[in-house]
Write an enzyme that holds these catalytic residues in place. Structure first.
Site, PDB file in Angstrom:
ATOM      1  N   GLU A   1       5.713   2.832  -0.611  1.00 22.07           N
ATOM      2  CA  GLU A   1       6.664   1.767  -0.348  1.00 22.07           C
ATOM      3  C   GLU A   1       8.009   2.414  -0.721  1.00 22.07           C
ATOM      4  OE1 GLU A   1       4.977  -2.568  -1.132  1.00 22.07           O
ATOM      5  OE2 GLU A   1       4.774  -1.038  -2.920  1.00 22.07           O
TER       6      GLU A   1
ATOM      7  N   GLU B   1      -3.983  -1.068  -2.636  1.00 28.16           N
ATOM      8  CA  GLU B   1      -3.855  -2.501  -3.324  1.00 28.16           C
ATOM      9  C   GLU B   1      -5.081  -3.451  -2.998  1.00 28.16           C
ATOM     10  OE1 GLU B   1       0.563  -0.979  -3.215  1.00 28.16           O
ATOM     11  OE2 GLU B   1      -1.308  -0.653  -1.946  1.00 28.16           O
TER      12      GLU B   1
END
Length: 664
Positions: free
Chosen positions: A115, A137
């Site tokens: 990210e 995740e």
């Protein structure tokens, strides 16, 4: 945490280097440092021509701060919203800075690390063997909540973002990440990577994110006609299980694609907070981060110094022997595989592997791993043949899945060096290694087996001896429960669907076919022979009928609980109905699901109480990695610990279905 340096061309390099950790994570130190760095960039904007974001660690950025995530409660939601808004706000200030920003990804960039890179205009990855990029995740019950969903969808389009990156949890090599669109260029050395970054900055002074340019549209547009199909497709992929993380990822992607960027960011934050403050994410983080770290870190390894393995002998060149040999050779260990003939031994041939039928070729091997047929006499014979030849202090390991190690050790002259190393099939894919300690196994042998397991890339759990050890015993409980349901008259499709909806990777009847009913029968008969009080169950009668009366021993023969054609399952066997109790009974689906989950959890608790399991961490990791216990539970023992009323529900099941469900 972040070093700020500007060169003569006005290019600022932000170097991430957390002073308190071996890897960079999105902790409080990072958040404060990134805010300060972006503040300074804006204050000095007139003197800056571009920005490079890189790392001084061996990896780029490891991801979110999982220890703090695991502590989140619903009461923390406002603070979490503020924290995530700060992180996202800094990313947004970076990508709208008005100067080109490049991520120089010098190692693994996973989750939050990727990210960070996505908030840059251009991404260059160092193409080294250890570099991986991805969003793991979903495998921890979470979603990429620092802009990962929002940016990936806008960069690639809805379908590629979901199916390639967000829902898979896959970790890609740099070349694959380039092919799949989240990396723009590769470099072979750190110097080349930084040179490329500077050149790109100077060549692209007006760089901006695609979604910040006029006229931007999401690649592929919004497939409005297909949107209703997405939940059904996901449900099919999850095999009917209801898992909040993939469902929230889908919702975040679809909802966020239909609004502006800032609103999409808020949607993403809210969905992540729902997951963070829920039970399932805590279960999965607890097992797959904390328990995994403890197990791989040597929680159950005796604290003794031992020499590393240097040459491995594998006895038996069948599927398991060949797989073990390949795993050892891949780790750089010389391997000699012996079988009864050169032709049989040659089945295990491969790089770094010598095959032979001559026992003399095993001279000097300091590890012996036996992988022959599950017959105690045969195992003793092969060890007796090689012991005079191999190194005098060689580690002696048996790859048995059920036979007690203490009994097998009676056939060797050095029982202190004898240990069980239970690999799982296929060896190349299954990450678990179950190390089994016999009554006379030395601590040094345990440490040597553990170190070898880690060297070949396995997660080793250490358990004490007992018939079936931990994994085979507990998965046997799962299969027994399913076959018992069948004997009760529960329809076979309901049994399979209940397990899939509970989160198991495959139905228990399909699993029994894969294991083979002949093996299930043989193991049970070994148990019966070893115990005067072994209880005979209806499931045992049904297995005997399948094997002895109907000649349906399993998938390898093309006939089992399922019918097979062209090596594929074509459907459940029509004759199953005739094997059930005629009157049958209706069992609620919730009871079927809980019977599977509770049967294994209760048996695991017995394993812990009896000392078969040494630690709860080994039980949790072993159940998830080795026998397919649903990952959302956090493992077989954590499921019992975190259940709202485990003992009460177990007593309820015991009253309905038998004393095997009585609370431990």
């Amino acid at each position: 945490m972040i070093t700020y340096s500007r060169d003569d061309d006005g290019i600022v390099t932000l170097t991430l280097d957390d002073p308190g950790q071996s890897a960079n994570t999105m902790n409080a130190t990072y958040v404060a440092a990134m805010s300060a760095a972006v503040d300074r960039l804006h204050a000095e904007r007139d003197t800056v021509t571009g920005v490079i974001v890189t790392s001084a660690k061996k990896t780029f950025f490891a991801g979110g701060d999982l220890p703090s995530m695991a502590r989140a409660t619903p009461e923390d939601a406002p603070a979490l919203f503020k924290l995530l808004s700060t992180i996202k706000g800094d990313f947004r200030r970076l990508e709208t800075y008005g100067r080109p920003v490049v991520a120089a990804i010098n190692g693994a960039a996973l989750g939050g690390g990727l990210e960070v890179a996505l908030a840059c205009h251009h991404r260059i990855a160092l193409d080294t063997p250890g570099t991986r990029l991805g969003f793991p995740e979903v495998t921890l019950g979470l979603l990429p909540g620092a802009g990962g969903v929002t940016r990936t969808v806008r960069m690639l389009g809805l379908a590629p973002a979901l199916t390639t990156w967000l829902l898979t949890g896959r970790r890609y090599r740099p070349a694959d990440a380039l092919a799949h669109g989240l990396v723009d260029a590769l470099a072979s050395t750190p110097a080349e990577m930084l040179t490329q970054a500077r050149e790109w900055i100077l060549a692209n002074p007006d760089a901006a994110q695609p979604w910040d340019r006029e006229g931007y549209r999401i690649p592929g547009g919004l497939p409005a006609a297909q949107l209703p199909a997405y939940p059904a497709t996901l449900r099919k992929q999850l095999k009917g299980a209801s898992l909040p993380a993939p469902e929230k990822i889908l919702a975040t992607a679809v909802e966020g694609a239909q609004v502006d960027f800032e609103t999409a960011q808020v949607i993403e934050t809210r969905h992540l907070i729902t997951l963070l403050t829920g039970r399932i994410a805590k279960n999965m983080i607890g097992a797959l981060f904390f328990d995994m770290r403890a197990v791989n870190g040597g929680l159950a390894r005796p604290a003794v110094e031992v020499p590393p393995a240097t040459r491995v002998a594998v006895l038996g060149a069948g599927m398991m022997g060949a797989g073990i040999a390949q795993a050892c050779a891949k780790a750089g260990l010389p391997v000699v595989v012996k079988d009864v003939t050169p032709e049989l031994a040659a089945r295990a041939a491969g790089p770094g592997i010598t095959t032979t039928a001559d026992v003399a070729d095993l001279a000097g091997c300091d590890v012996v791993i036996e992988a022959v047929f599950e017959d105690p006499a045969l195992k003793r014979d092969v060890f007796a043949e090689v012991l005079p030849v191999v190194a005098p202090d060689a580690l002696l390991a048996s790859n048995t899945s059920t036979l007690p190690i203490t009994g097998l050790a009676e056939g060797v002259s050095r029982p202190g060096d004898f240990i069980g190393m239970h690999f799982f099939s296929p060896v190349g894919k299954m990450p678990l290694l179950e190390i089994v300690v016999g009554a006379r196994t030395s601590d040094a042998a345990v440490a040597r087996a553990f170190d070898l397991g880690r060297r070949i890339g396995k997660t080793p759990i250490v358990v004490n001896d007992g018939r079936g050890f931990f994994t085979s015993r507990v998965i046997g409980t799962f299969i027994d429960e399913a076959i018992g349901m069948l004997a009760e008259g529960v329809p076979a499709p309901s049994i399979e669907h209940a397990a899939l909806q509970a989160g198991y990777p495959t139905g228990p009847l399909a699993l029994a076919d894969e294991v083979s009913l002949t093996l299930v029968q043989r193991i049970r008969r070994q148990f019966e022979a070893a115990s005067d009080s072994y209880e005979r169950l209806p499931s045992h009668e049904l297995v005997d009928a399948m094997v002895d009366k109907h000649d349906r021993p399993g998938r390898s023969s093309g006939r089992g609980f399922y019918a097979y054609g062209e090596e594929k399952r074509t459907g459940l066997w029509d004759g199953l109905v005739s094997l059930a109790t005629p009157e049958g009974r209706s069992v609620p689906l919730a009871d079927l699901r809980d019977r599977f989950l509770f049967a294994e959890a209760l048996d695991a608790q017995r394993c812990l109480a009896e000392g078969v399991l040494r630690t709860a961490e080994d039980g949790n990791i072993g159940s998830i990695l080795g026998i397919g216990y649903p990952a959302w539970t956090g493992g077989v023992l954590r499921f019992a610990d975190q259940h709202d009323d485990f003992r009460g529900r177990a007593a309820e099941l015991a009253a309905r279905y038998g004393d095997r469900f009585a609370p431990v």
